[in-house]
Structures are given as C-alpha cells and as structure tokens.
Scaffold this active site. Structure first.
Site, PDB file in Angstrom:
ATOM      1  N   GLY A 151      14.922  27.431 -16.955  1.00  0.00           N
ATOM      2  CA  GLY A 151      14.081  27.489 -18.229  1.00  0.00           C
ATOM      3  C   GLY A 151      12.920  28.094 -18.433  1.00  0.00           C
ATOM      4  O   GLY A 151      11.968  27.376 -18.939  1.00  0.00           O
ATOM      5  N   ILE A 155      12.375  33.823 -18.930  1.00  0.00           N
ATOM      6  CA  ILE A 155      13.664  34.691 -19.163  1.00  0.00           C
ATOM      7  C   ILE A 155      14.565  33.747 -19.926  1.00  0.00           C
ATOM      8  O   ILE A 155      15.118  33.738 -20.998  1.00  0.00           O
ATOM      9  CB  ILE A 155      14.333  35.202 -18.021  1.00  0.00           C
ATOM     10  N   GLY A 156      14.822  32.356 -19.223  1.00  0.00           N
ATOM     11  CA  GLY A 156      15.517  31.208 -19.630  1.00  0.00           C
ATOM     12  C   GLY A 156      15.247  30.868 -21.194  1.00  0.00           C
ATOM     13  O   GLY A 156      16.320  30.729 -22.152  1.00  0.00           O
ATOM     14  N   ARG A 186       8.030  37.998  -9.549  1.00  0.00           N
ATOM     15  CA  ARG A 186       6.975  38.629  -8.754  1.00  0.00           C
ATOM     16  C   ARG A 186       5.500  38.577  -9.390  1.00  0.00           C
ATOM     17  O   ARG A 186       5.503  38.564 -10.483  1.00  0.00           O
ATOM     18  CB  ARG A 186       7.157  40.213  -8.894  1.00  0.00           C
ATOM     19  N   ILE A 199      20.335  36.776 -12.775  1.00  0.00           N
ATOM     20  CA  ILE A 199      19.346  37.692 -12.871  1.00  0.00           C
ATOM     21  C   ILE A 199      18.350  37.569 -11.969  1.00  0.00           C
ATOM     22  O   ILE A 199      17.534  38.442 -11.928  1.00  0.00           O
ATOM     23  CB  ILE A 199      18.685  37.362 -14.439  1.00  0.00           C
ATOM     24  N   SER A 200      18.229  36.371 -11.197  1.00  0.00           N
ATOM     25  CA  SER A 200      17.274  36.073 -10.285  1.00  0.00           C
ATOM     26  C   SER A 200      16.992  37.350  -9.216  1.00  0.00           C
ATOM     27  O   SER A 200      18.113  37.831  -8.919  1.00  0.00           O
ATOM     28  CB  SER A 200      17.380  34.690  -9.633  1.00  0.00           C
ATOM     29  N   HIS A 227      18.967  47.236  -7.659  1.00  0.00           N
ATOM     30  CA  HIS A 227      17.982  47.101  -8.398  1.00  0.00           C
ATOM     31  C   HIS A 227      16.709  46.803  -7.631  1.00  0.00           C
ATOM     32  O   HIS A 227      15.738  46.170  -7.605  1.00  0.00           O
ATOM     33  CB  HIS A 227      18.197  45.698  -9.214  1.00  0.00           C
TER      34      HIS A 227
HETATM   35  O1  TXD Z   1      16.634  42.533 -14.289  1.00  0.00           O
HETATM   36  C1  TXD Z   1      16.361  41.520 -13.725  1.00  0.00           C
HETATM   37  N1  TXD Z   1      17.309  41.006 -13.005  1.00  0.00           N
HETATM   38  C2  TXD Z   1      15.208  40.845 -13.348  1.00  0.00           C
HETATM   39  C3  TXD Z   1      14.997  39.860 -12.645  1.00  0.00           C
HETATM   40  C4  TXD Z   1      13.979  41.523 -14.353  1.00  0.00           C
HETATM   41  C5  TXD Z   1      12.637  40.542 -14.318  1.00  0.00           C
HETATM   42  C6  TXD Z   1      12.810  39.308 -13.589  1.00  0.00           C
HETATM   43  N2  TXD Z   1      13.884  38.901 -12.979  1.00  0.00           N
HETATM   44  C7  TXD Z   1      13.836  37.764 -11.911  1.00  0.00           C
HETATM   45  O2  TXD Z   1      14.137  36.660 -12.974  1.00  0.00           O
HETATM   46  C8  TXD Z   1      12.481  37.343 -11.430  1.00  0.00           C
HETATM   47  O3  TXD Z   1      12.075  38.150 -10.370  1.00  0.00           O
HETATM   48  C9  TXD Z   1      12.878  36.064 -11.019  1.00  0.00           C
HETATM   49  O4  TXD Z   1      13.297  35.764  -9.915  1.00  0.00           O
HETATM   50  C10 TXD Z   1      13.845  35.427 -12.264  1.00  0.00           C
HETATM   51  C11 TXD Z   1      13.286  34.585 -13.250  1.00  0.00           C
HETATM   52  O5  TXD Z   1      12.321  35.062 -13.940  1.00  0.00           O
HETATM   53  P1  TXD Z   1      11.514  34.274 -15.091  1.00  0.00           P
HETATM   54  O6  TXD Z   1      10.253  35.177 -15.582  1.00  0.00           O
HETATM   55  O7  TXD Z   1      12.324  33.613 -15.953  1.00  0.00           O
HETATM   56  O8  TXD Z   1      10.581  33.241 -14.029  1.00  0.00           O
HETATM   57  P2  TXD Z   1      10.045  31.813 -14.393  1.00  0.00           P
HETATM   58  O9  TXD Z   1       9.298  31.910 -15.784  1.00  0.00           O
HETATM   59  O10 TXD Z   1       8.939  31.355 -13.113  1.00  0.00           O
HETATM   60  O11 TXD Z   1      11.112  30.851 -14.550  1.00  0.00           O
HETATM   61  C12 TXD Z   1      11.868  30.370 -13.359  1.00  0.00           C
HETATM   62  C13 TXD Z   1      12.484  28.954 -13.774  1.00  0.00           C
HETATM   63  C14 TXD Z   1      11.296  27.902 -13.737  1.00  0.00           C
HETATM   64  O12 TXD Z   1      11.219  27.514 -14.983  1.00  0.00           O
HETATM   65  C15 TXD Z   1      11.540  26.952 -12.599  1.00  0.00           C
HETATM   66  O13 TXD Z   1      11.191  25.677 -12.704  1.00  0.00           O
HETATM   67  C16 TXD Z   1      13.063  27.235 -12.513  1.00  0.00           C
HETATM   68  O14 TXD Z   1      13.141  28.663 -12.565  1.00  0.00           O
HETATM   69  N3  TXD Z   1      13.636  26.887 -11.003  1.00  0.00           N
HETATM   70  C17 TXD Z   1      14.776  26.241 -10.934  1.00  0.00           C
HETATM   71  N4  TXD Z   1      15.890  25.922 -11.911  1.00  0.00           N
HETATM   72  C18 TXD Z   1      16.915  25.432 -11.350  1.00  0.00           C
HETATM   73  N5  TXD Z   1      17.082  25.124 -10.052  1.00  0.00           N
HETATM   74  C19 TXD Z   1      15.946  25.244  -9.305  1.00  0.00           C
HETATM   75  N6  TXD Z   1      16.282  24.927  -7.970  1.00  0.00           N
HETATM   76  C20 TXD Z   1      14.935  25.895  -9.549  1.00  0.00           C
HETATM   77  N7  TXD Z   1      13.629  25.963  -8.986  1.00  0.00           N
HETATM   78  C21 TXD Z   1      12.952  26.771  -9.847  1.00  0.00           C
END
Ligand code: TXD
Length: 316
Positions: free
Chosen positions: A11, A14-15, A83, A119-120, A176
């Site tokens: 969440g 992106i979420g 990143r 997406i991660s 990617h």
């Molecule tokens: O095109 C693509 N595929 C991408 C991918 C383009 C841009 C970014 N992309 C990747 O998406 C980025 O490198 C990250 O690995 C993910 C998520 O990016 P976001 O910007 O949404 O990262 P955030 O804001 O840090 O959100 C990650 C959330 C955060 O709220 C954490 O609390 C949660 O992940 N999180 C978890 N959720 C569920 N379960 C577990 N174990 C967990 N650990 C952390």
C-alpha cells in the site's frame, strides 16, 4: 455479472495510485493490503470518501490481513522496497525476495484462483519467485514492465516529432533492466515508420543518432525519475500500466500488451520470464505473439535475456 474483486498487495506509492485508478474506472471492489498498520486503512478511507465527488461506487477496504483477499480475480503486487538514487533494480533482490516470499504464500493460501500481476523490482526475478512459490500456472502469474517501458519510448518519440502521444505506438521487449529492447523498426506514428520521419527531419545519419538517444533514454528512464525524486521511484506510470493489464484481464479485452511472461521456446527463450507481446484476457496470458526479430534485435534480446538469467540465478 458478479462484481470483480481486485487485491493490491503493498500500500505504498504505487499501491495507493492503483487503488484510486481501480475506483475511478470502477473495475471492481478493491482490497489494499500492507503490513504497516493503519496505512492501507487510511488510504482506502481517503479514496472511499471522495466517491460522491468522483462518482464511483465500489467497495474499498484497507487491511493487514490476507484473509481479506479471498475471492480475488486479480492480485497486483507492489510490496517491496523501491530504488534510491545510484541503485540498480538488481540491488533490491535480497530484501525484496524475502518480502515476495511471504506475499506469494499469502496469495497462495487465500486467493488460489487469482491472476497475479507483479510490479515489485527486480521485476523479472520477482515474477519468477512469485510463480515458484504459488505454484500457479504460468498464464496466471505475469509481470508489468513492458507497458511502461513502451510508454516511455512512445513519449520520447512523440515529444521529439512534435506529434500527439495518442498517435505513437512503440514497444519494448526483454527484461526490465538497462538491456531492455526498444523495437526501433516497429515504432510508428499511426503506421508511418518513425525511422522514416526522423530521416526526413534530420537526414539518415543524424536521424539514427536521434533514435539511438531515445533508445538510451528509454533504457534509463526509470533511473531518470529516481534521480529527480530522490526518495523513491516512479509510481503514477507503473500503476497506470498495470491497470491497463488488469483491465484487459477483468474485461476479457484480449489486448496485446508487452508482458513479462514465462517463455517455453518463444523468441528462442526457454524456462525464463521475459517481456514479450501477449494477449491478455480472462485466463491471464492467452497467447504469446511471436514474430521474427532481425539480427540486431535478436542480439539485443539475447543480451537482455542473459541479464535476466544472471539475475534469476543470483536468487538464493
Ligand atoms: O514498472 C515496474 N515494474 C516498476 C516497479 C516501476 C517502478 C517501481 N517498481 C517497484 O515497485 C519498486 O522498485 C518497488 O520494488 C515496488 C513498489 O514501489 P513503491 O514506490 O510503491 O514502493 P513503496 O512506496 O515503498 O511501497 C512499498 C510498500 C510499502 O507500503 C511497504 O510497507 C510494503 O510495500 N511492504 C509490504 N507489503 C506487504 N507485505 C510485505 N511483506 C511488505 N513489506 C513491505
């Protein structure tokens, strides 16, 4: 028709955008899961309270419990760290593998019939891991990268030529990472080859250079955003890209979208997840569209696939 259900795991940046886009398009009921207490609940309350303004009517729920994702048609995974400037996507592999392991277990136990869009990052490795742990069929575990990489390529072309982004089609294949394969030969403005338009504008030699610069910018486009934001990576564009894929699946549109798919011989690749054009419908990946690459494109594809293999091989 029964209402569709979309669950979003992660969440963060992106979420949150994914949840809002699902609501705005009324794709179905939405569950936002995160391990941080209050975060998904707060975001979903925030989005729900503007339903009367944006006029969407869907159920939106934030949760810290996997039980709530039961019955999901589509699950989109963004859990994991993004990143920071100077990092490559591959630097995230150790920490995000642990996160992906727990996420995949949660999905497997609670939403065994869902189609998963990962997406991660690092994307190709995280999709591979997610499929391994869930054991879901390959057509139901896919990754989002190509829709965004292609949109970035198309944006640069439109800006360069001074034409509407709506009239440009362009596609990237491969992993990617920085070795992704923007397909120069097939980039077009309503069917007119971009290479020809660049030659008209600049002459053959300079036109080629301009295209090469756009290819390079496409490959580094994620890093360009990271360098500006400093605290995270792109989030509007990956969210919109995954929504295009989810919508094609939920509405059985059979759109042809560049998708990170498990290949079994297609494009000469066997046993790896790599970005290729795929037909996305209610079954997930319904077919992979193949066509002949020329020698230069195949060489770029091979290089990109080699990088994916190395990345996947580095996972413990
Ligand atoms: O095109 C693509 N595929 C991408 C991918 C383009 C841009 C970014 N992309 C990747 O998406 C980025 O490198 C990250 O690995 C993910 C998520 O990016 P976001 O910007 O949404 O990262 P955030 O804001 O840090 O959100 C990650 C959330 C955060 O709220 C954490 O609390 C949660 O992940 N999180 C978890 N959720 C569920 N379960 C577990 N174990 C967990 N650990 C952390």
């Amino acid at each position: 028709m029964a209402r569709k259900k979309i669950s979003l795991i992660g969440g963060g940046q992106i979420g949150g955008v994914l949840a809002q886009l699902c609501a705005l398009r009324e794709l179905g009921d939405v569950v936002l899961f995160d391990i941080v207490e209050g975060l998904p609940q707060g975001k979903m309350l925030d989005i729900a309270e503007v339903g009367p303004v944006d006029r969407y009517d869907v159920n939106l729920k934030g949760t810290n419990s996997y039980e709530d994702i039961k019955g999901s048609d589509v699950v989109i995974v963004t859990a994991g760290l993004p990143r920071k400037p100077g990092m490559s996507r591959d630097d995230l592999i150790e920490v995000n593998s642990k996160i992906m392991t727990s996420v995949a277990e949660g999905i497997k136990a609670n939403a065994p019939n869902a189609i998963i869009i990962v997406i991660s990052n690092p994307l190709d490795a995280m999709v591979t891991l997610c499929q391994k742990i869930t054991g879901f069929p390959y057509n139901r575990v896919i990754g989002q990268a190509g829709v965004l990489d292609s949109a970035r390529f198309a944006s640069f072309i439109a800006w360069e030529l001074g034409v509407s982004v709506k009239d440009v089609t362009a596609m990237t294949l491969g992993g990617h990472g920085d070795d992704m394969v923007p397909l120069v030969r097939y980039a077009s403005v309503n069917g007119i080859p971009v290479t020809e338009l660049l030659t008209q504008k600049y002459g053959a030699e300079k036109g080629k250079e301009v295209m090469e610069a756009m290819v390079k910018r496409t490959r580094g486009a994620g890093g360009e955003v990271v360098a500006l934001l400093k605290t995270g990576s792109a989030f509007y564009s990956p969210a919109s890209s995954a929504i295009a894929m989810a919508e094609s699946i939920l509405k059985d549109q059979k759109r042809v979208l560049p998708t990170c798919c498990y290949l079994q011989g297609e494009f000469g690749v066997n046993g790896f997840y790599v970005g290729v054009p795929a037909v996305l419908g209610e079954k997930g990946v319904e077919s992979i569209i193949q066509f002949k690459l020329d020698a230069e494109e195949q060489a770029m594809m091979d290089k990109s696939v080699a990088a994916v293999k190395e990345l996947v091989g580095s996972m413990k």
